[in-house]
Write a protein that holds these residues in place. Structure first.
Motif, PDB file in Angstrom:
ATOM      1  N   PHE A  81       2.037   5.014  -3.504  1.00  0.00           N
ATOM      2  CA  PHE A  81       2.922   4.227  -2.649  1.00  0.00           C
ATOM      3  C   PHE A  81       2.128   3.448  -1.596  1.00  0.00           C
ATOM      4  CE2 PHE A  81       5.433   3.994   1.303  1.00  0.00           C
ATOM      5  CZ  PHE A  81       6.437   3.156   0.868  1.00  0.00           C
ATOM      6  N   LEU A  82       1.227   4.123  -0.925  1.00  0.00           N
ATOM      7  CA  LEU A  82       0.427   3.482   0.126  1.00  0.00           C
ATOM      8  C   LEU A  82      -0.438   2.374  -0.462  1.00  0.00           C
ATOM      9  CD1 LEU A  82      -0.601   6.670   2.103  1.00  0.00           C
ATOM     10  CD2 LEU A  82       0.819   4.797   2.962  1.00  0.00           C
ATOM     11  N   ASN A  83      -1.054   2.675  -1.581  1.00  0.00           N
ATOM     12  CA  ASN A  83      -1.913   1.711  -2.251  1.00  0.00           C
ATOM     13  C   ASN A  83      -1.108   0.475  -2.665  1.00  0.00           C
ATOM     14  OD1 ASN A  83      -4.700   1.600  -3.029  1.00  0.00           O
ATOM     15  ND2 ASN A  83      -3.952   1.428  -5.143  1.00  0.00           N
ATOM     16  N   ASP A  84       0.034   0.736  -3.249  1.00  0.00           N
ATOM     17  CA  ASP A  84       0.917  -0.334  -3.703  1.00  0.00           C
ATOM     18  C   ASP A  84       1.347  -1.214  -2.530  1.00  0.00           C
ATOM     19  OD1 ASP A  84       2.561  -1.617  -5.687  1.00  0.00           O
ATOM     20  OD2 ASP A  84       4.292  -0.629  -4.775  1.00  0.00           O
ATOM     21  N   MET A  85       1.782  -0.569  -1.466  1.00  0.00           N
ATOM     22  CA  MET A  85       2.228  -1.312  -0.284  1.00  0.00           C
ATOM     23  C   MET A  85       1.088  -2.141   0.293  1.00  0.00           C
ATOM     24  SD  MET A  85       5.329  -1.258   0.660  1.00  0.00           S
ATOM     25  CE  MET A  85       6.666  -0.672  -0.350  1.00  0.00           C
ATOM     26  N   ALA A  86      -0.067  -1.514   0.391  1.00  0.00           N
ATOM     27  CA  ALA A  86      -1.221  -2.207   0.961  1.00  0.00           C
ATOM     28  C   ALA A  86      -1.551  -3.458   0.159  1.00  0.00           C
ATOM     29  CB  ALA A  86      -2.431  -1.272   1.012  1.00  0.00           C
ATOM     30  N   SER A  87      -1.557  -3.313  -1.167  1.00  0.00           N
ATOM     31  CA  SER A  87      -1.946  -4.474  -1.976  1.00  0.00           C
ATOM     32  C   SER A  87      -0.856  -5.542  -1.952  1.00  0.00           C
ATOM     33  CB  SER A  87      -2.285  -4.049  -3.410  1.00  0.00           C
ATOM     34  OG  SER A  87      -1.133  -3.655  -4.098  1.00  0.00           O
ATOM     35  N   ARG A  88       0.397  -5.112  -1.882  1.00  0.00           N
ATOM     36  CA  ARG A  88       1.469  -6.110  -1.823  1.00  0.00           C
ATOM     37  C   ARG A  88       1.482  -6.816  -0.484  1.00  0.00           C
ATOM     38  NH1 ARG A  88       6.395  -2.566  -3.681  1.00  0.00           N
ATOM     39  NH2 ARG A  88       7.697  -4.346  -3.067  1.00  0.00           N
TER      40      ARG A  88
END
Lengths: 262, 262
Positions: free
Chosen positions: A181-188
């Motif tokens: 989730f954190l990774n996804d949010m960061a990249s988005r």
DNA sequence: CGTCGCCTTGATGAACATCAAGGAAAGTGG
DNA sequence: CCACTTTCCTTGATGTTCATCAAGGCGACG
């Protein structure tokens, strides 16, 4: 918030029934996922005159509904600023968060067979959106066809994404879910021009937990662990990612190991 | 299997490079999800001459690959008989089953941006499929547009389905997952004309477990429980559903209660 | 008839939900 | 600006569910 400087052109925005003039620079079309097909972007260059194609640019405040489950699908929405939460209400009244939409992302892939919204979408902070009337869209055949094509590709990639997500939700450890989730949010968020290591997650812990199918307490405990492990710096809703490698590794399903960075 | 009676018309079918004449009655177009737009069905009535639009009707045997992850997308497939398994192979070599396709269902919503298959699809038993060449399709603009529309609607409903599925995979108890699976299979098989209470699940316990993100042992234990509870009669891969109400209730997330049928 | 693969059954342990309570921040009204 | 409430978040203790390890059974197939 709107710090002076109303020199440039402005778009007419409808906010809760009231008409507001909003400087165009608040519409960040250069992050928009539909840029390639937006009549606007193509005809006008990077500085669009939104009023030409957007029937109702709208301003939503924290807690406002963009639409509710069961509403007829009238507009096709693209988030221009702010963050929205999409959730489904079960017959028993339980909420299930199915996603968050960030700047430049669309929120309308939820409509089902009957032409009615299948989910609720609510603004988590002040959000303005491009709302393209579906009726208007249907009149403009060329754009319609292009949009359908674009949406179809979008839908397919969404489905592929769901396959990964399903695996994660089913087999993944809590650790891995949160890291993902954190990774996804960061990249988005990075796609919207924000620095990827310092991110603000406006949604509550409860919403994150719900989205990841975890208990609130588990999310809380994990944030503490991540902090202890020096993967994150956490201050309320502000997150600074210290160890990207560890986060990425965990997002791929690995358990945390101390020297992941080596 | 093909019990005599080759009186009627036949379609030319390609099976592993060899040409076979297959009676048209083995192509059950009346169950096909694309019936409404299939040139065939519309131009020829219910008894189609498949060779007109299907570039390569094909026969696959148990274990044959329809296509592999990474293969360029050449055909658009519809299952005409048999069952297929769709799965993704991770870089580490782990298999993740993402779905099963039954008669009348398409298997091609998996292709990703690059025009390459994102998953493997394998026949679980003898299967013949309609394989419509993508090239040919692109030449026939009218059909293409209609198909895209149809596929888009399909994709959207798939996404909505995934939202439920995600909830189930994440929060759902093993009991509920399996009940959902059985219920889903029963209703889908019913669409193909089979009696819904007596179903044959050709996939292995291992595949079911993988699909539901459960351990093989858990699936085995649950089947026994369901049997003990008089919800199912199980004989190898043959399932007879005794208590539909209980199954449906569990599929919706409720735990088993003895007098669910009351 | 023996081997292999698939399925079943049992014992154990770990991960996470749940229950319970305390604390911190944010909103509310004077 | 300060008490007050409320909401959101954190932390701890306990229990349940399911994965894992291990071994045995049963049918399929040569």
């Amino acid at each position: 918030m709107y710090s002076g400087q109303s020199t440039g052109a402005a778009a007419t925005v409808y906010a809760n029934g009231r008409v507001v003039q909003l400087p165009l620079r608040y519409f960040t079309c250069h992050h928009c996922k539909l840029q390639e097909i937006c009549v606007n972007a193509r005809e006008r260059g990077s500085q669009p005159n939104l009023t030409d194609i957007i029937d109702h640019p709208r301003l939503f405040r924290r807690g406002d509904y963009l639409f509710r489950q069961g509403d007829p699908v009238r507009y096709f929405y693209i988030i221009n600023s702010g963050v929205t939460k999409q959730f489904i209400t079960s017959p028993e009244g339980a909420e299930k968060v199915v996603g968050f939409s960030l700047v430049g992302e669309s929120v309308s892939l939820d409509y089902c067979e009957g032409g009615r919204h299948n989910s609720n979408v609510i603004a988590l902070d002040t959000a303005n959106v491009c709302a393209i009337s579906v009726n208007r869209l249907n009149r403009e055949k060329g754009i319609k066809a292009e949009l359908t094509d674009c949406l179809f590709r979008h839908a397919v990639s969404e489905i592929n994404r769901h396959h990964e997500l399903q695996q994660l939700m089913g087999h993944g450890a809590a650790e891995n879910k949160l890291a993902f989730f954190l990774n996804d949010m960061a990249s988005r968020l990075q796609n919207t021009g924000q620095a990827s290591d310092a991110i603000v997650l406006v949604m509550s812990r409860h919403d994150i937990a719900n989205y990841l199918c975890l208990a609130d307490e588990t999310v809380s405990r994990l944030f503490r662990k991540f902090s202890d492990w020096r993967i994150l710096d956490i201050d309320r809703k502000q997150f600074r990612i210290i160890d990207f490698a560890a986060l990425r590794s965990m997002a791929c399903g690995n358990r945390y190991t101390f020297s992941d960075t080596a």
